[in-house]
Write a protein that holds these residues in place. Structure first.
Motif: not given
Length: 317
Positions: A11-20, A302-310, A37-42
């Motif tokens: 009844m619904t299109v299921v979408v995964a909220d992750t980059g894993d 904030a997560d973009q800043d963390k990723l840039e530091i990485r 945030s998900l790109i940082l985790k990935a």
């Protein structure tokens, strides 16, 4: 009895909220969404290390201002990996620091589309995610007219949703869980039944409004705190769900009842199209939406800043 996840897919299109990729392979969603945030985790996953190193090296060789270029190259690289294992689309977020700059958002969006095309990915397999500020909605309006489809995210109010539909946005992402978080914090009430959950009620109202007035904009509920919220929105156009909650639904063999249907959109909802002044006034009068929109943008930055530091750390290796 089939699982609630399988019933939801009917009844619904299921979408995964992750980059894993592993989680996406396991639950086989139609689409996937990413954000800073998900790109940082990935980027922390070992499987993406070669892509991360390649993105840094390519950006440093070709651009003096290499960090923004590297961020977009990495996001597109992860998006391309995801698209190898899903049949639908991936949402890729435009730099949240541009949320109040229409022209810069458009330019950055065009750059992302070009990168995807250079990687062999057609524009009809991606959605550009843009924060639903007034400036972001206007950017999405122009991108849609250019044939580039958008996901207006960080939707916390009816006003944002109505303006997004009037702008012709392909899809919106109302944040169910974050709305509930705010109300818990400010009401002193710790438990809400699904039928009184303010995040659920917000999505239902938007969904019914769209169906009543024939808007083509897709409603994709997001930011869920529990499976009760998901079940209360069964039948919504799309729902983007974390791997943890996908697993819980997959392990539940109970019966799932459809809650939303385009042919049963409830009582008529009256709403006048807004201009910039009225949009800003109405958003300002909604303390929850104002606070959560600002907080959401800040958290993505904030997560973009963390990723840039990485990424800068990669250059020191």
């Amino acid at each position: 009895m089939t699982s609630k996840l399988d019933q939801l897919r009917e009844m619904t299109v299921v979408v995964a909220d992750t980059g894993d990729i592993d989680a996406i392979n396991l639950y086989q969603p139609i689409d996937a969404t990413t954000n800073p945030s998900l790109i940082l985790k990935a980027a922390e996953l070992e499987r993406y290390r070669p892509l991360l190193e390649q993105s840094v090296n390519r950006a440093r060789q070709s651009h003096s201002d290499w960090l923004p270029e590297c961020m977009d190259t990495l996001a597109v690289g992860i998006g391309r990996e995801i698209l190898q294992v899903i049949p639908g689309r991936v949402s890729t977020e435009i730099d949240a620091r541009l949320s109040f700059d229409t022209e810069a958002t458009i330019a950055r969006g065009m750059n992302l589309v070009e990168k995807y095309q250079n990687a062999g990915i057609a524009s009809d397999r991606i959605l550009l995610k843009i924060a639903a500020t007034w400036e972001g909605i206007r950017a999405a309006e122009q991108l849609e007219k250019a044939g580039i489809q958008c996901n207006l995210t960080l939707i916390f109010s009816f006003e944002q949703a109505a303006a997004a539909a009037d702008a012709g946005a392909f899809l919106i992402s109302p944040f169910v869980g974050r709305i509930l978080d705010w109300h818990k914090r400010h009401s002193g009430k710790t438990d809400y039944l699904p039928e009184e959950d303010p995040g659920v009620l917000s999505v239902k109202s938007i969904y019914n409004f769209y169906k009543q007035y024939g808007y083509d904009t897709i409603v994709m509920g997001a930011s869920f705190r529990n499976t009760d919220q998901i079940e209360a929105l069964a039948g919504c156009d799309r729902l983007t769900i974390s791997p943890q909650l996908l697993e819980a639904l997959n392990n539940d063999g109970g019966h799932l009842v459809r809650q939303l249907h385009p042919d049963n959109a409830g009582e008529a909802i009256n709403y006048d199209q807004t201009n910039e002044a009225s949009f800003r006034y109405q958003l300002n009068n909604n303390a929850m939406a104002t606070e959560k929109l600002a907080e959401g943008i800040r958290n993505f930055i904030a997560d973009q800043d963390k990723l840039e530091i990485r990424l800068m750390g990669e250059t020191a290796r």
